[in-house]
Design a protein around this motif. Structure first.
Motif, PDB file in Angstrom:
ATOM      1  N   TRP A 113       0.805  -1.178  -0.082  1.00 23.61           N
ATOM      2  CA  TRP A 113       0.021   0.010   0.053  1.00 23.61           C
ATOM      3  C   TRP A 113       1.046   1.359   0.114  1.00 23.61           C
ATOM      4  N   PHE A 136      -0.132  -2.248  12.019  1.00 20.61           N
ATOM      5  CA  PHE A 136      -1.272  -1.686  12.736  1.00 20.61           C
ATOM      6  C   PHE A 136      -1.753  -2.521  13.949  1.00 20.61           C
ATOM      7  N   GLN A 137      -1.832  -1.738  15.054  1.00 21.34           N
ATOM      8  CA  GLN A 137      -2.502  -2.493  16.415  1.00 21.34           C
ATOM      9  C   GLN A 137      -3.913  -1.981  16.466  1.00 21.34           C
ATOM     10  N   GLY A 138      -4.744  -2.787  16.886  1.00 25.41           N
ATOM     11  CA  GLY A 138      -6.149  -2.490  17.261  1.00 25.41           C
ATOM     12  C   GLY A 138      -6.881  -3.755  17.295  1.00 25.41           C
ATOM     13  N   THR A 139      -8.205  -3.629  17.029  1.00 26.89           N
ATOM     14  CA  THR A 139      -8.748  -4.949  17.380  1.00 26.89           C
ATOM     15  C   THR A 139      -9.258  -5.568  16.045  1.00 26.89           C
ATOM     16  N   CYS A 140      -9.377  -6.762  16.242  1.00 24.23           N
ATOM     17  CA  CYS A 140      -9.593  -7.750  14.935  1.00 24.23           C
ATOM     18  C   CYS A 140     -10.998  -7.831  14.933  1.00 24.23           C
ATOM     19  N   ARG A 141     -11.560  -8.227  13.850  1.00 26.66           N
ATOM     20  CA  ARG A 141     -13.064  -8.672  13.651  1.00 26.66           C
ATOM     21  C   ARG A 141     -13.396  -9.454  14.547  1.00 26.66           C
ATOM     22  N   LEU A 144     -13.927  -7.645  17.750  1.00 26.34           N
ATOM     23  CA  LEU A 144     -15.000  -6.752  17.855  1.00 26.34           C
ATOM     24  C   LEU A 144     -16.151  -7.383  17.775  1.00 26.34           C
TER      25      LEU A 144
ATOM     26  N   GLU B 118      -6.146   3.349   6.983  1.00 33.49           N
ATOM     27  CA  GLU B 118      -6.768   3.134   8.245  1.00 33.49           C
ATOM     28  C   GLU B 118      -8.455   3.059   7.860  1.00 33.49           C
ATOM     29  N   ARG B 120      -9.601   2.251   5.004  1.00 33.20           N
ATOM     30  CA  ARG B 120      -9.730   1.095   4.084  1.00 33.20           C
ATOM     31  C   ARG B 120      -9.860  -0.077   5.010  1.00 33.20           C
ATOM     32  N   LEU B 121      -8.799  -0.205   5.942  1.00 30.69           N
ATOM     33  CA  LEU B 121      -8.764  -1.195   6.709  1.00 30.69           C
ATOM     34  C   LEU B 121     -10.113  -1.682   7.612  1.00 30.69           C
ATOM     35  N   GLU B 124     -12.426  -2.551   4.824  1.00 27.59           N
ATOM     36  CA  GLU B 124     -12.354  -3.895   4.008  1.00 27.59           C
ATOM     37  C   GLU B 124     -11.811  -5.044   4.945  1.00 27.59           C
ATOM     38  N   PHE B 125     -11.414  -4.718   6.038  1.00 30.55           N
ATOM     39  CA  PHE B 125     -11.261  -5.940   6.902  1.00 30.55           C
ATOM     40  C   PHE B 125     -11.622  -5.914   8.177  1.00 30.55           C
ATOM     41  N   GLN B 126     -12.602  -4.930   8.464  1.00 29.59           N
ATOM     42  CA  GLN B 126     -13.061  -5.049   9.648  1.00 29.59           C
ATOM     43  C   GLN B 126     -12.361  -4.803  10.983  1.00 29.59           C
ATOM     44  N   PHE B 127     -11.389  -4.151  10.546  1.00 28.89           N
ATOM     45  CA  PHE B 127     -10.140  -4.042  11.887  1.00 28.89           C
ATOM     46  C   PHE B 127     -10.179  -2.665  12.302  1.00 28.89           C
ATOM     47  N   LYS B 128     -10.382  -2.470  13.474  1.00 25.90           N
ATOM     48  CA  LYS B 128     -10.453  -1.291  14.209  1.00 25.90           C
ATOM     49  C   LYS B 128      -9.087  -1.002  14.547  1.00 25.90           C
ATOM     50  N   VAL B 129      -8.434   0.166  14.037  1.00 21.75           N
ATOM     51  CA  VAL B 129      -7.070   0.614  14.296  1.00 21.75           C
ATOM     52  C   VAL B 129      -7.042   1.539  15.345  1.00 21.75           C
TER      53      VAL B 129
END
Lengths: 148, 148
Positions: A113, A136-141, A144, B118, B120-121, B124-129
């Motif tokens: 990207w 990226f750090q965060g919360t996965c599907r 969530l 972010e 887009r993530l 598309e990925f349902q990932f909360k950054v």
DNA sequence: GTAAATGCAAATTATTTGCATCTTA
DNA sequence: TAAGATGCAAATAATTTGCATTTAC
């Protein structure tokens, strides 16, 4: 004929390194666990199952060598442990990671990207980009949806 | 009145931590070296110059605490050492680094270039950054011009 | 045959922890 | 004064290194 293993073996011989069974066993383990992010200790345990006489130092030395040859990528997620990922020859640069802070899972994004950003860096900052790393750090599907 | 030091002190007291001279001295050192990427050992040496009775363990504990409070960012460039950067309250996320592989210099980019990614993530990925990290490895302006 | 690679144990480096003592709120 | 913080030394964890021995080329 042209398996990844063969290519890696060739890279070793071409550069004058010897093809030892320890090195082959280590590469095999990496190939069998392409999507895990194995630490040196992890690799050691897995190789030892098939090749019990191998020593931990040899695994470290092999991983270091493969890292210099750009066969593996040595990454550090911030816990004190280095991890080693097979580099896909199709991907010129590192892939990106989605690290879930809740469950610890690591998902990979294999697209690159960052090409537009790299162009901008070379123009605005006169910085020649050879490689990059993006996590990226965060919360996965999954986490969530559990949290709802 | 509203110096960064005061704000950090307030964050400590608000969360119930005590304001010790060791902690203050450590924060002062971090403020005086905002653009360096100091290791715990570096911080220890610098603090010790002003506050000789401090112990290395206290520095580690303080940096860990400040890291949990998001006052500093703990980063790892891949050598085995953790480094600690003051986080600017204006920057919600980490800043980016340009790491020169030739001379080892580290330049910072304080803009956030990743917001579109972010979004887009998340879609598309349902990932909360919650945070990210972006480092580029390459050759800096100075080394490029020397190489010509 | 020889340079390179290995295995083991010991060394090194970064970080953490236990505990008796002190200090801040 | 009581919970929390400190300093020191010892413990741990990850990685590296020295060296005698083995092995691939």
């Amino acid at each position: 004929m042209h398996s990844t293993l063969d290519k890696i073996k060739k890279q070793l011989t071409v550069k004058g390194f010897k093809l030892t069974p320890q090195r082959e066993a280590t590469v095999r383990v990496l190939l069998e666990h392409e999507d895990d992010h194995l630490s040196a200790e992890d690799v050691y345990i897995l190789v030892k199952a098939k090749f019990p006489e191998i020593g931990l130092a040899t695994v470290y030395r092999t991983l270091e060598l493969l890292s210099e040859l750009h066969v593996v990528e040595k990454i550090n997620f911030g816990d004190g442990v280095a991890r080693y990922d097979l580099r896909n020859e199709s991907q010129e640069h590192h892939h990106h990671h989605l690290i879930c802070l809740t469950c610890g899972s690591v998902e990979e994004i294999k697209e690159d990207w960052l090409l537009p950003l790299e162009l901008r860096l070379e123009q605005e900052f006169q910085f020649k980009v050879l490689d990059h790393r993006l996590d990226f750090q965060g919360t996965c599907r999954e986490c969530l949806s559990k949290a709802e």
